[in-house]
Motif scaffolding. Sequence first.
Motif, PDB file in Angstrom:
ATOM      1  N   ILE A 152       0.847  -1.199   0.000  1.00 38.99           N
ATOM      2  CA  ILE A 152       0.000   0.000   0.000  1.00 38.99           C
ATOM      3  C   ILE A 152       0.880   1.245   0.000  1.00 38.99           C
ATOM      4  CG2 ILE A 152      -1.622   1.351   1.388  1.00 38.99           C
ATOM      5  CD1 ILE A 152      -2.854  -1.304   2.326  1.00 38.99           C
ATOM      6  N   ASP A 153       1.912   1.231   0.850  1.00 38.99           N
ATOM      7  CA  ASP A 153       2.826   2.375   0.934  1.00 38.99           C
ATOM      8  C   ASP A 153       3.569   2.592  -0.382  1.00 38.99           C
ATOM      9  OD1 ASP A 153       2.050   2.672   3.554  1.00 38.99           O
ATOM     10  OD2 ASP A 153       3.779   1.630   4.402  1.00 38.99           O
ATOM     11  N   TYR A 154       3.822   1.507  -1.088  1.00 38.02           N
ATOM     12  CA  TYR A 154       4.544   1.584  -2.353  1.00 38.02           C
ATOM     13  C   TYR A 154       3.658   2.128  -3.480  1.00 38.02           C
ATOM     14  CZ  TYR A 154       7.749   0.232  -6.104  1.00 38.02           C
ATOM     15  OH  TYR A 154       8.600   0.257  -7.184  1.00 38.02           O
ATOM     16  N   GLY A 155       2.326   2.024  -3.291  1.00 37.81           N
ATOM     17  CA  GLY A 155       1.410   2.584  -4.276  1.00 37.81           C
ATOM     18  C   GLY A 155       0.593   1.583  -5.060  1.00 37.81           C
ATOM     19  N   TYR A 156       0.580   0.325  -4.616  1.00 40.87           N
ATOM     20  CA  TYR A 156      -0.250  -0.668  -5.289  1.00 40.87           C
ATOM     21  C   TYR A 156      -1.720  -0.253  -5.206  1.00 40.87           C
ATOM     22  CZ  TYR A 156       3.375  -4.209  -5.964  1.00 40.87           C
ATOM     23  OH  TYR A 156       4.482  -4.903  -6.378  1.00 40.87           O
ATOM     24  N   THR A 157      -2.496  -0.607  -6.230  1.00 38.50           N
ATOM     25  CA  THR A 157      -3.930  -0.314  -6.235  1.00 38.50           C
ATOM     26  C   THR A 157      -4.639  -1.138  -5.160  1.00 38.50           C
ATOM     27  OG1 THR A 157      -3.878   0.114  -8.611  1.00 38.50           O
ATOM     28  CG2 THR A 157      -6.038  -0.323  -7.628  1.00 38.50           C
ATOM     29  N   PHE A 158      -5.361  -0.448  -4.265  1.00 38.47           N
ATOM     30  CA  PHE A 158      -5.959  -1.152  -3.135  1.00 38.47           C
ATOM     31  C   PHE A 158      -6.987  -2.174  -3.583  1.00 38.47           C
ATOM     32  CE2 PHE A 158      -8.832  -1.899   0.384  1.00 38.47           C
ATOM     33  CZ  PHE A 158      -7.948  -2.075   1.444  1.00 38.47           C
ATOM     34  N   GLU A 159      -7.792  -1.845  -4.581  1.00 41.23           N
ATOM     35  CA  GLU A 159      -8.809  -2.781  -5.037  1.00 41.23           C
ATOM     36  C   GLU A 159      -8.180  -4.096  -5.480  1.00 41.23           C
ATOM     37  OE1 GLU A 159     -12.480  -3.230  -8.283  1.00 41.23           O
ATOM     38  OE2 GLU A 159     -11.189  -1.445  -8.306  1.00 41.23           O
ATOM     39  N   ARG A 160      -7.048  -4.005  -6.202  1.00 41.76           N
ATOM     40  CA  ARG A 160      -6.381  -5.222  -6.655  1.00 41.76           C
ATOM     41  C   ARG A 160      -5.832  -6.016  -5.475  1.00 41.76           C
ATOM     42  NH1 ARG A 160      -2.197  -4.555 -11.453  1.00 41.76           N
ATOM     43  NH2 ARG A 160      -4.195  -4.054 -12.446  1.00 41.76           N
ATOM     44  N   LEU A 161      -5.275  -5.325  -4.493  1.00 44.47           N
ATOM     45  CA  LEU A 161      -4.770  -6.009  -3.295  1.00 44.47           C
ATOM     46  C   LEU A 161      -5.919  -6.707  -2.552  1.00 44.47           C
ATOM     47  CD1 LEU A 161      -2.293  -3.337  -1.858  1.00 44.47           C
ATOM     48  CD2 LEU A 161      -1.700  -5.487  -3.007  1.00 44.47           C
ATOM     49  N   ALA A 162      -7.023  -5.999  -2.410  1.00 45.19           N
ATOM     50  CA  ALA A 162      -8.165  -6.576  -1.687  1.00 45.19           C
ATOM     51  C   ALA A 162      -8.709  -7.804  -2.402  1.00 45.19           C
ATOM     52  CB  ALA A 162      -9.256  -5.526  -1.519  1.00 45.19           C
ATOM     53  N   ALA A 163      -8.838  -7.709  -3.719  1.00 39.30           N
ATOM     54  CA  ALA A 163      -9.358  -8.827  -4.503  1.00 39.30           C
ATOM     55  C   ALA A 163      -8.438 -10.031  -4.438  1.00 39.30           C
ATOM     56  CB  ALA A 163      -9.555  -8.393  -5.954  1.00 39.30           C
ATOM     57  N   THR A 164      -7.142  -9.777  -4.315  1.00 37.93           N
ATOM     58  CA  THR A 164      -6.155 -10.849  -4.337  1.00 37.93           C
ATOM     59  C   THR A 164      -5.954 -11.499  -2.976  1.00 37.93           C
ATOM     60  OG1 THR A 164      -4.965  -9.726  -6.131  1.00 37.93           O
ATOM     61  CG2 THR A 164      -3.765 -11.436  -4.914  1.00 37.93           C
ATOM     62  N   TYR A 165      -5.908 -10.685  -1.914  1.00 40.54           N
ATOM     63  CA  TYR A 165      -5.443 -11.210  -0.628  1.00 40.54           C
ATOM     64  C   TYR A 165      -6.516 -11.365   0.458  1.00 40.54           C
ATOM     65  CZ  TYR A 165      -0.737 -10.349  -2.413  1.00 40.54           C
ATOM     66  OH  TYR A 165       0.416 -10.365  -3.169  1.00 40.54           O
ATOM     67  N   THR A 166      -7.664 -10.745   0.296  1.00 38.70           N
ATOM     68  CA  THR A 166      -8.612 -10.799   1.412  1.00 38.70           C
ATOM     69  C   THR A 166      -9.067 -12.226   1.694  1.00 38.70           C
ATOM     70  OG1 THR A 166     -10.607  -9.852   2.365  1.00 38.70           O
ATOM     71  CG2 THR A 166     -10.712 -10.466   0.039  1.00 38.70           C
ATOM     72  N   GLU A 167      -9.279 -12.511   2.956  1.00 35.27           N
ATOM     73  CA  GLU A 167      -9.783 -13.808   3.390  1.00 35.27           C
ATOM     74  C   GLU A 167     -11.302 -13.772   3.593  1.00 35.27           C
ATOM     75  OE1 GLU A 167      -7.571 -15.009   6.841  1.00 35.27           O
ATOM     76  OE2 GLU A 167      -5.634 -14.587   5.887  1.00 35.27           O
ATOM     77  N   LEU A 168     -11.902 -12.669   3.269  1.00 31.13           N
ATOM     78  CA  LEU A 168     -13.353 -12.526   3.381  1.00 31.13           C
ATOM     79  C   LEU A 168     -14.030 -12.985   2.090  1.00 31.13           C
ATOM     80  CD1 LEU A 168     -13.423  -8.976   5.024  1.00 31.13           C
ATOM     81  CD2 LEU A 168     -13.546 -11.198   6.180  1.00 31.13           C
ATOM     82  N   ASP A 169     -15.339 -13.192   2.164  1.00 30.16           N
ATOM     83  CA  ASP A 169     -16.088 -13.636   0.985  1.00 30.16           C
ATOM     84  C   ASP A 169     -16.192 -12.547  -0.066  1.00 30.16           C
ATOM     85  OD1 ASP A 169     -16.501 -16.130   2.097  1.00 30.16           O
ATOM     86  OD2 ASP A 169     -18.416 -15.564   3.023  1.00 30.16           O
ATOM     87  N   SER A 170     -16.175 -11.293   0.366  1.00 25.93           N
ATOM     88  CA  SER A 170     -16.292 -10.170  -0.553  1.00 25.93           C
ATOM     89  C   SER A 170     -15.322  -9.077  -0.146  1.00 25.93           C
ATOM     90  CB  SER A 170     -17.729  -9.625  -0.550  1.00 25.93           C
ATOM     91  OG  SER A 170     -17.835  -8.474  -1.358  1.00 25.93           O
ATOM     92  N   TYR A 171     -14.820  -8.352  -1.124  1.00 32.45           N
ATOM     93  CA  TYR A 171     -13.894  -7.268  -0.798  1.00 32.45           C
ATOM     94  C   TYR A 171     -14.531  -5.890  -0.993  1.00 32.45           C
ATOM     95  CZ  TYR A 171     -13.067  -6.753  -5.849  1.00 32.45           C
ATOM     96  OH  TYR A 171     -13.213  -6.551  -7.199  1.00 32.45           O
ATOM     97  N   GLN A 172     -15.794  -5.834  -1.430  1.00 33.75           N
ATOM     98  CA  GLN A 172     -16.500  -4.571  -1.526  1.00 33.75           C
ATOM     99  C   GLN A 172     -17.734  -4.644  -0.648  1.00 33.75           C
ATOM    100  OE1 GLN A 172     -17.045  -3.067  -5.469  1.00 33.75           O
ATOM    101  NE2 GLN A 172     -18.285  -1.310  -4.827  1.00 33.75           N
ATOM    102  N   VAL A 173     -17.864  -3.691   0.269  1.00 33.56           N
ATOM    103  CA  VAL A 173     -18.905  -3.773   1.286  1.00 33.56           C
ATOM    104  C   VAL A 173     -19.600  -2.422   1.479  1.00 33.56           C
ATOM    105  CG1 VAL A 173     -17.896  -5.695   2.569  1.00 33.56           C
ATOM    106  CG2 VAL A 173     -17.174  -3.353   3.074  1.00 33.56           C
ATOM    107  N   THR A 174     -20.823  -2.504   1.957  1.00 32.18           N
ATOM    108  CA  THR A 174     -21.599  -1.343   2.379  1.00 32.18           C
ATOM    109  C   THR A 174     -22.046  -1.629   3.803  1.00 32.18           C
ATOM    110  OG1 THR A 174     -22.377  -0.973   0.121  1.00 32.18           O
ATOM    111  CG2 THR A 174     -23.608   0.094   1.894  1.00 32.18           C
ATOM    112  N   PHE A 175     -21.789  -0.704   4.731  1.00 32.94           N
ATOM    113  CA  PHE A 175     -22.034  -1.046   6.139  1.00 32.94           C
ATOM    114  C   PHE A 175     -22.254   0.199   6.991  1.00 32.94           C
ATOM    115  CE2 PHE A 175     -17.577  -0.445   5.350  1.00 32.94           C
ATOM    116  CZ  PHE A 175     -17.086   0.238   6.453  1.00 32.94           C
TER     117      PHE A 175
END
Length: 328
Positions: A199-222
């Motif tokens: 993240i500090d290096y500038g990677y796109t967060f959406e791509r990181l979330a889609a790749t590494y998250t352990e949750l069922d979804s990486y886009q949420v409304t809450f």
Amino acid sequence: MRIIKRLTAFVFTICIALTFSACTYDDKVVYFDTSSGRNTVFKIGDMKCSKKEALVYLLNEKNIYGSVDGVNLWTDDFDTDTMTSSIKDLTMEHITRVYVLNLYAKEHDVELSDDEKNACADAAKEYYASLNDEEKSFTGAKEKDIKEMYERYALASKIYEDLMGSVDEEVSEDEARVMEAFVLFVSDEEKANEIQDMIDYGYTFERLAATYTELDSYQVTFARGVYPTEVDDVVFNLDTDEVSGAIAADDGYYFFQCLNKYNEELSEENKVVIIEKRRQQVLDDIVSDLEERYFSDMNQDLWSELSFPEDSTQLTSGTFFEVLNNHM
């Protein structure tokens, strides 16, 4: 007293307590024996719910909730045993709600006015006249029984209205705020550190979330309260497009990127949810207090025996609550 409709829809369950054997009812422990009496379904304090009253409620709940979009669920095409069980659960919740509020009324010297009692009598006359012979035989109730049931229900509605009038319905925009975000969760600390570096290096967060998250979804409304307090304290202070650092919670590490810090439509809807939760808490507090101070028991044998006959095509009454509402 249009509040009757709200009372009918508002669901909370009293836990009927006694110091004998126990079973599970609606995810709560219910203690019971058969000391209530052969024709008493349950009692709390000195108030008793009769078999007649339980059957009137069962009859009406069956026909109010026994169809969806005009489709009759009481046919061989559906699981009527499961339907019966569900209707009985709903009925028990409904009746105990009425009795708890009546007990509260008694403690606070709240009574129906003469006009309200007369309205109950008129409603009872109309409703009883609407019943066919099969329905009268099924419930065993007479007009005077219906009148007493209506008086209990009207008093419960009166108490409910008074209690709800005391609920603070002011909800701030920040309390009700619903936001949209990308979320990334990992349980491993070393992996969380690697993600932070990317993240500090500038990677796109959406791509990181889609790749590494352990949750069922990486886009949420809450809204607030969906995630732990540690998360809320950070995320609800993010501006749109801002990315959080690692947040330790739930035995792992969260990262968020705020996509929209205030979803206006959903936030307005959430205000209604918050107010309903406040109302629920008022009633829960009353139930908890009464549980501590009153002896209660349930005739589980009698309750288990109550059911609909195999041929219930003539048991069509579903206007018990509607008739009272029209007269109040």
